[in-house]
Design an enzyme around this catalytic site. Structure first.
Site, PDB file in Angstrom:
ATOM      1  N   LYS A  93     -14.007   3.876   6.232  1.00 51.59           N
ATOM      2  CA  LYS A  93     -12.543   3.985   6.229  1.00 51.59           C
ATOM      3  C   LYS A  93     -12.030   4.385   4.841  1.00 51.59           C
ATOM      4  O   LYS A  93     -11.223   5.297   4.706  1.00 51.59           O
ATOM      5  CB  LYS A  93     -11.965   2.625   6.636  1.00 51.59           C
ATOM      6  CG  LYS A  93     -10.475   2.603   6.879  1.00 51.59           C
ATOM      7  CD  LYS A  93     -10.005   1.174   7.178  1.00 51.59           C
ATOM      8  CE  LYS A  93     -10.696   0.569   8.382  1.00 51.59           C
ATOM      9  NZ  LYS A  93     -10.125  -0.744   8.747  1.00 51.59           N
ATOM     10  N   LYS A 105     -16.395  -6.926   3.950  1.00 48.45           N
ATOM     11  CA  LYS A 105     -15.564  -7.687   4.897  1.00 48.45           C
ATOM     12  C   LYS A 105     -15.982  -9.134   4.847  1.00 48.45           C
ATOM     13  O   LYS A 105     -17.149  -9.444   4.582  1.00 48.45           O
ATOM     14  CB  LYS A 105     -15.771  -7.173   6.327  1.00 48.45           C
ATOM     15  CG  LYS A 105     -14.678  -7.600   7.284  1.00 48.45           C
ATOM     16  CD  LYS A 105     -13.508  -6.666   7.158  1.00 48.45           C
ATOM     17  CE  LYS A 105     -12.441  -6.909   8.194  1.00 48.45           C
ATOM     18  NZ  LYS A 105     -11.560  -5.738   8.292  1.00 48.45           N
ATOM     19  N   THR A 189      -0.393  -0.869   7.815  1.00 46.75           N
ATOM     20  CA  THR A 189      -1.382  -0.460   8.824  1.00 46.75           C
ATOM     21  C   THR A 189      -0.688   0.316   9.937  1.00 46.75           C
ATOM     22  O   THR A 189      -1.119   1.411  10.330  1.00 46.75           O
ATOM     23  CB  THR A 189      -2.123  -1.685   9.389  1.00 46.75           C
ATOM     24  OG1 THR A 189      -2.680  -2.420   8.296  1.00 46.75           O
ATOM     25  CG2 THR A 189      -3.238  -1.274  10.341  1.00 46.75           C
ATOM     26  N   ASN A 220       0.087  -8.250  13.340  1.00 47.48           N
ATOM     27  CA  ASN A 220       0.699  -7.433  12.282  1.00 47.48           C
ATOM     28  C   ASN A 220       0.742  -5.955  12.674  1.00 47.48           C
ATOM     29  O   ASN A 220       1.800  -5.320  12.662  1.00 47.48           O
ATOM     30  CB  ASN A 220      -0.057  -7.645  10.959  1.00 47.48           C
ATOM     31  CG  ASN A 220       0.399  -6.670   9.890  1.00 47.48           C
ATOM     32  OD1 ASN A 220       0.039  -5.495   9.904  1.00 47.48           O
ATOM     33  ND2 ASN A 220       1.224  -7.130   8.966  1.00 47.48           N
TER      34      ASN A 220
HETATM   35  N1  GLU Z   1      -8.203  -5.671   7.198  1.00 41.89           N
HETATM   36  C1  GLU Z   1      -7.662  -4.367   7.036  1.00 41.89           C
HETATM   37  C2  GLU Z   1      -8.608  -3.332   7.608  1.00 41.89           C
HETATM   38  O1  GLU Z   1      -9.411  -3.632   8.470  1.00 41.89           O
HETATM   39  C3  GLU Z   1      -7.223  -4.075   5.602  1.00 41.89           C
HETATM   40  C4  GLU Z   1      -8.315  -4.130   4.572  1.00 41.89           C
HETATM   41  C5  GLU Z   1      -7.837  -4.043   3.138  1.00 41.89           C
HETATM   42  O2  GLU Z   1      -6.662  -3.860   2.903  1.00 41.89           O
HETATM   43  O3  GLU Z   1      -8.692  -4.180   2.257  1.00 41.89           O
HETATM   44  O4  GLU Z   1      -8.531  -2.170   7.287  1.00 41.89           O
END
Ligand code: GLU
Length: 418
Positions: A93, A105, A189, A220
């Site tokens: 990503k 993560k 997001t 969210n």
């Molecule tokens: N948890 C979000 C994702 O899956 C954001 C991760 C972040 O901001 O580091 O992209």
């Protein structure tokens, strides 16, 4: 039997992209495992005086392009393999939108809805006490994910700063504005997904007026997306949360639905007194509705080989991570459904997290309009780059996004000599 192991499925996606770019086997092997995986036990004194021990994880998948980056999930279904998959997706990503960050993560196996505020605070502080040596603004930077909030980020940062003895706002993103959060991070997001949707609609020659949308998930990402869609002329006809959902042919009033949810009511109570077709639906029914756009914004493995043949939307925008299995991907591709993949569609969150880090490092904060215009430029450009690769190779948008990302990650690995 179709796999619902998120890590198995993430590796299957990686394998497809690796084949397109003829990735060296050694590079593939390096990318098929996290660089480091941490598992910790977190004892928490509960309000009744008893002690419960929770399992926490942090997967540091790849840091060739920059510090590990990715959220922390608090959910009863968290597992080692889920955290690994999510950290591989974070690696891809960050690369697909060109951020100078790697992927990581974290997660804790817990249902936070069953904890008091005090218990949740002690759990959050316990997580960072167990892991703080391995995290830091230049090492690994967490953020919110499913069921974690700006308040939880604040507790984690506060505990970290006590442990290291100085301010370090860049340790974590998604913080409250009062302690160095970024304007626009709360809605980022959904906003990023919306910019991508707009671009995808243009590329597919579709008009917004009259476009119907079903959104699975009202956290969210899902709830902010519903607001954006409604504000820009889309007709959101179905919304669900973890307990089930509602369908309203005339279009759902999201403010009213949010109020019901805030008051602890189920979404289906929305229908009372509504004119036109309005009914309670299950999460599975929502996916199969005759809508133009489907937005999965909840958890993994929602669109599978079993229900993919019945998906009627011509465009699927993945705000959730991993909502579509590899088998379902093949079916949707054959049926001509465009699936804008998670690593592109929901990258707005981490993009504004990156902006938050940049602002923290400079100790200088941008107005929301500046955040949004920078976010838009990145999302639109990334979407176009992925679209081009998809057309060149006649592959899914997912494989195309992984190809764009993999080229960038492996270039960084190669020049480092790994
Ligand atoms: N948890 C979000 C994702 O899956 C954001 C991760 C972040 O901001 O580091 O992209």
């Amino acid at each position: 039997m179709e796999s619902t192991n998120a890590f198995t499925n993430a590796l299957a996606q990686l394998t497809k992209a690796a084949a397109v770019i003829k990735l060296e086997p050694a590079m593939y092997q390096r990318l098929a495992l996290p660089q480091r995986f941490l598992a910790v036990a977190i004892p928490v004194t509960m309000d009744d005086g008893s002690v419960r021990v929770f399992h926490g994880f942090r997967s540091q998948y790849n840091n060739a392009r920059g510090p590990f980056k990715g959220g922390i999930r608090f959910h009863p279904a968290v597992s080692e393999d889920e955290v690994k998959a999510l950290s591989l997706w974070m690696t891809m990503k960050c690369a697909v939108v060109g951020l100078p960050l790697g992927g990581g993560k974290g997660g804790i196996i817990v249902n936070p809805k069953e904890l008091s505020t005090g218990e949740l605070e002690r759990l959050s502080r316990g997580y960072i006490r167990a892991l703080y040596r391995y995290l830091g603004p230049d090492q690994d930077v967490p953020a919110p994910d499913v069921y974690t909030t700006p308040q939880i980020m604040a507790w984690i940062l506060d505990e970290y700063e006590h442990l290291v003895g100085h301010h370090a706002p860049g340790l974590i993103t998604g913080k409250p504005l009062a302690i160095g959060g970024s304007a626009g991070r709360g809605t980022a997001t959904a906003q990023g997904g919306f910019f991508v949707l707009d671009e995808a609609m243009k590329k597919m020659g579709k008009k917004v007026a009259g476009t119907t949308v079903a959104v699975q998930g009202f956290g969210n990402a899902g709830s902010n997306m519903v607001d954006l869609l409604a504000a820009h002329g889309y007709k959101v006809v179905a919304i669900s949360d973890s307990r089930g959902g509602v369908y309203h042919e005339a279009g759902i009033d999201s403010k009213q639905l949010q109020e019901l949810k805030n008051n602890g009511m189920s979404l289906e109570s929305y229908c009372s007194g509504k004119a036109g077709a309005c009914r309670a639906i299950t999460n599975q029914e929502l996916l199969e509705l005759p809508v133009d756009v489907l937005v999965p914004a909840a958890l993994e493995n929602q669109i599978t080989a079993e229900n993919a043949p019945r998906i009627k939307a011509s465009l699927v925008l993945e705000l959730a991570n991993g909502p579509t299995t590899p088998e379902a991907d093949e079916i949707l591709f054959t049926n001509g459904t465009k699936v804008v993949p998670d690593i592109l569609a929901n990258a707005g969150g981490v993009t504004v997290s990156y902006f938050e880090q940049v602002q923290n490092a400079a100790n200088y904060y941008w107005p929301e309009a500046e955040v949004m215009s920078k976010l838009k430029a990145i999302m639109v450009e990334s979407c176009s780059a992925v679209w081009k690769v998809q057309e060149e190779h006649n592959i899914t948008l997912r494989t195309a996004a992984h190809v764009v990302a993999l080229r960038r990650v492996t270039e960084a690995m190669a020049v480092r000599g790994i």
